[in-house]
Motif scaffolding. Sequence first.
Motif, short mmCIF file in Angstrom:
data_model
loop_
_atom_site.label_atom_id
_atom_site.label_comp_id
_atom_site.label_asym_id
_atom_site.label_seq_id
_atom_site.Cartn_x
_atom_site.Cartn_y
_atom_site.Cartn_z
N MET A 163 -22.21 40.69 76.84
CA MET A 163 -22.70 39.83 77.90
C MET A 163 -21.67 39.66 79.01
O MET A 163 -21.87 38.90 79.93
CB MET A 163 -23.09 38.47 77.33
CG MET A 163 -24.20 38.53 76.29
SD MET A 163 -25.58 39.57 76.73
CE MET A 163 -26.41 38.59 77.91
N GLU A 164 -20.56 40.41 78.92
CA GLU A 164 -19.53 40.33 79.94
C GLU A 164 -20.07 40.64 81.33
O GLU A 164 -19.63 40.10 82.32
CB GLU A 164 -18.41 41.31 79.60
CG GLU A 164 -17.27 41.30 80.57
CD GLU A 164 -16.21 42.31 80.16
OE1 GLU A 164 -15.74 43.03 81.04
OE2 GLU A 164 -15.87 42.36 78.96
N PHE A 165 -21.08 41.49 81.41
CA PHE A 165 -21.62 41.87 82.72
C PHE A 165 -22.22 40.67 83.45
O PHE A 165 -22.32 40.67 84.66
CB PHE A 165 -22.63 43.00 82.58
CG PHE A 165 -24.07 42.59 82.61
CD1 PHE A 165 -24.80 42.74 83.78
CD2 PHE A 165 -24.70 42.07 81.51
CE1 PHE A 165 -26.13 42.38 83.83
CE2 PHE A 165 -26.03 41.71 81.55
CZ PHE A 165 -26.74 41.86 82.72
N LEU A 166 -22.58 39.62 82.74
CA LEU A 166 -23.14 38.44 83.38
C LEU A 166 -22.08 37.59 84.07
O LEU A 166 -22.40 36.78 84.92
CB LEU A 166 -23.90 37.59 82.37
CG LEU A 166 -25.17 38.22 81.79
CD1 LEU A 166 -25.76 37.34 80.71
CD2 LEU A 166 -26.20 38.48 82.88
N THR A 167 -20.82 37.76 83.73
CA THR A 167 -19.79 36.91 84.30
C THR A 167 -18.87 37.63 85.28
O THR A 167 -18.27 37.00 86.12
CB THR A 167 -18.92 36.28 83.18
OG1 THR A 167 -18.35 37.34 82.41
CG2 THR A 167 -19.76 35.38 82.31
N ASP A 168 -18.75 38.95 85.20
CA ASP A 168 -17.89 39.71 86.10
C ASP A 168 -18.52 39.72 87.49
O ASP A 168 -19.72 39.83 87.63
CB ASP A 168 -17.74 41.13 85.56
CG ASP A 168 -16.69 41.91 86.32
OD1 ASP A 168 -15.88 41.29 87.02
OD2 ASP A 168 -16.72 43.15 86.22
N ASN A 169 -17.70 39.61 88.54
CA ASN A 169 -18.25 39.54 89.90
C ASN A 169 -17.34 40.34 90.85
O ASN A 169 -16.67 39.79 91.69
CB ASN A 169 -18.34 38.09 90.35
CG ASN A 169 -19.21 37.94 91.58
OD1 ASN A 169 -19.84 38.87 92.04
ND2 ASN A 169 -19.22 36.73 92.11
N ARG A 170 -17.36 41.67 90.72
CA ARG A 170 -16.45 42.51 91.50
C ARG A 170 -16.96 42.86 92.87
O ARG A 170 -16.20 43.34 93.70
CB ARG A 170 -16.17 43.81 90.74
CG ARG A 170 -15.28 43.59 89.55
CD ARG A 170 -15.03 44.88 88.86
NE ARG A 170 -16.11 45.08 87.91
CZ ARG A 170 -16.42 46.24 87.38
NH1 ARG A 170 -15.77 47.32 87.71
NH2 ARG A 170 -17.40 46.34 86.52
N CYS A 171 -18.22 42.67 93.15
CA CYS A 171 -18.74 43.19 94.42
C CYS A 171 -19.42 42.14 95.28
O CYS A 171 -20.20 42.48 96.16
CB CYS A 171 -19.70 44.34 94.14
SG CYS A 171 -21.06 43.85 93.11
N ALA A 172 -19.10 40.86 95.10
CA ALA A 172 -19.76 39.82 95.88
C ALA A 172 -19.39 39.87 97.35
O ALA A 172 -20.09 39.30 98.17
CB ALA A 172 -19.43 38.45 95.30
N GLY A 173 -18.31 40.56 97.73
CA GLY A 173 -17.90 40.62 99.12
C GLY A 173 -18.58 41.71 99.92
O GLY A 173 -18.32 41.86 101.10
N ARG A 174 -19.47 42.48 99.34
CA ARG A 174 -20.15 43.56 100.05
C ARG A 174 -21.23 43.01 100.97
O ARG A 174 -21.78 41.96 100.75
CB ARG A 174 -20.79 44.52 99.05
CG ARG A 174 -19.77 45.27 98.25
CD ARG A 174 -20.45 46.30 97.39
NE ARG A 174 -19.46 46.98 96.58
CZ ARG A 174 -19.72 47.56 95.45
NH1 ARG A 174 -20.94 47.58 94.96
NH2 ARG A 174 -18.78 48.17 94.77
N ASP A 175 -21.54 43.80 102.01
CA ASP A 175 -22.58 43.40 102.96
C ASP A 175 -23.98 43.48 102.38
O ASP A 175 -24.88 42.77 102.81
CB ASP A 175 -22.53 44.30 104.20
CG ASP A 175 -21.35 43.97 105.10
OD1 ASP A 175 -20.74 42.91 104.93
OD2 ASP A 175 -21.04 44.80 105.97
N VAL A 176 -24.17 44.38 101.42
CA VAL A 176 -25.48 44.58 100.80
C VAL A 176 -25.38 44.09 99.36
O VAL A 176 -24.41 44.40 98.67
CB VAL A 176 -25.86 46.08 100.84
CG1 VAL A 176 -27.17 46.32 100.13
CG2 VAL A 176 -25.93 46.58 102.27
N PRO A 177 -26.36 43.33 98.89
CA PRO A 177 -26.31 42.85 97.50
C PRO A 177 -26.18 44.00 96.51
O PRO A 177 -26.65 45.11 96.75
CB PRO A 177 -27.66 42.14 97.32
CG PRO A 177 -28.06 41.74 98.69
CD PRO A 177 -27.55 42.85 99.59
N ALA A 178 -25.52 43.70 95.41
CA ALA A 178 -25.35 44.67 94.33
C ALA A 178 -26.05 44.15 93.08
O ALA A 178 -26.12 42.95 92.84
CB ALA A 178 -23.89 44.93 94.06
N VAL A 179 -26.57 45.07 92.30
CA VAL A 179 -27.35 44.74 91.11
C VAL A 179 -26.68 45.38 89.90
O VAL A 179 -26.21 46.51 89.96
CB VAL A 179 -28.79 45.30 91.25
CG1 VAL A 179 -29.60 45.05 90.00
CG2 VAL A 179 -29.47 44.71 92.48
#
Length: 187
Positions: free
Chosen positions: A1-17
Motif C-alpha cells: 500500500m506504499e503507493f497510496l502514500t508516496d507523492n513524487r509527482c505532485a509538482g507536475r503541470d498535468v495530473p499523474a495517476v
Amino acid sequence: MEFLTDNRCAGRDVPAVSLLYHEAGEAVLLQDILLPVADRRIREKELYRKEVLYRVDYLEGGKAGRAMGSLEAEEAFDSFPDWIGRKLRAREDTEIRVLCRRLGQHLSLCGLEELAEKEITRQEEGGEDRLYLQANAAYYRKLLSYVKEARRILNTQSAPALPPFPERGPFMAGWYREHTGKGGDAA
C-alpha cells in the motif's frame, strides 16, 4: 500500500495517476503516469474490466493534492475521470465531482496541446498556400499559449475560471488583416 502514500509527482503541470491491480495472481503497480497516458494504458490493458486501486496527484490552488480510491470493474470505458465519476451515482461526493471536472479539463487541454503541436509541425513541412500555412501555424501557436495559460490557472486556482477559447475564425481574419497588404500579398 506504499503507493497510496508516496507523492513524487505532485509538482507536475498535468495530473499523474498510479494504478494497482491484480493480474495472474500478482499485484501490478503502474506508477506516476501522466493522465492522458494513463487513459491510453487503461484502454490498452483493459484495466476497466478489473478492480483497481488508484491515486491521482494534482495541483489545486498551487498546492499538491491527492485523491485515492477503488474502482469497480466496468463494461465500458470513456475516460479515467468518467470511470471515477460513475461512483457518484450511488452517492454525492462534491470533492470527487470537482476532481472529475478538473481531470476532464486537463485531458481536454492535453488533447488541444497534442493537436496544436502536430498541426504546427505539419504546417512547417510546407505545401501549397504559404500565407495560409503561416496563418494556420500562428493560430496553433495561439492555441498552445491558451493551453499553457489555462493549465496555469487550473493548477493555481481553487475554483478556476478558464479564459475564453481562441476562436479560429476571428483569429484568422485578424491575422490576415495584419499580415496582408492591399494587393493581398504578405507584408
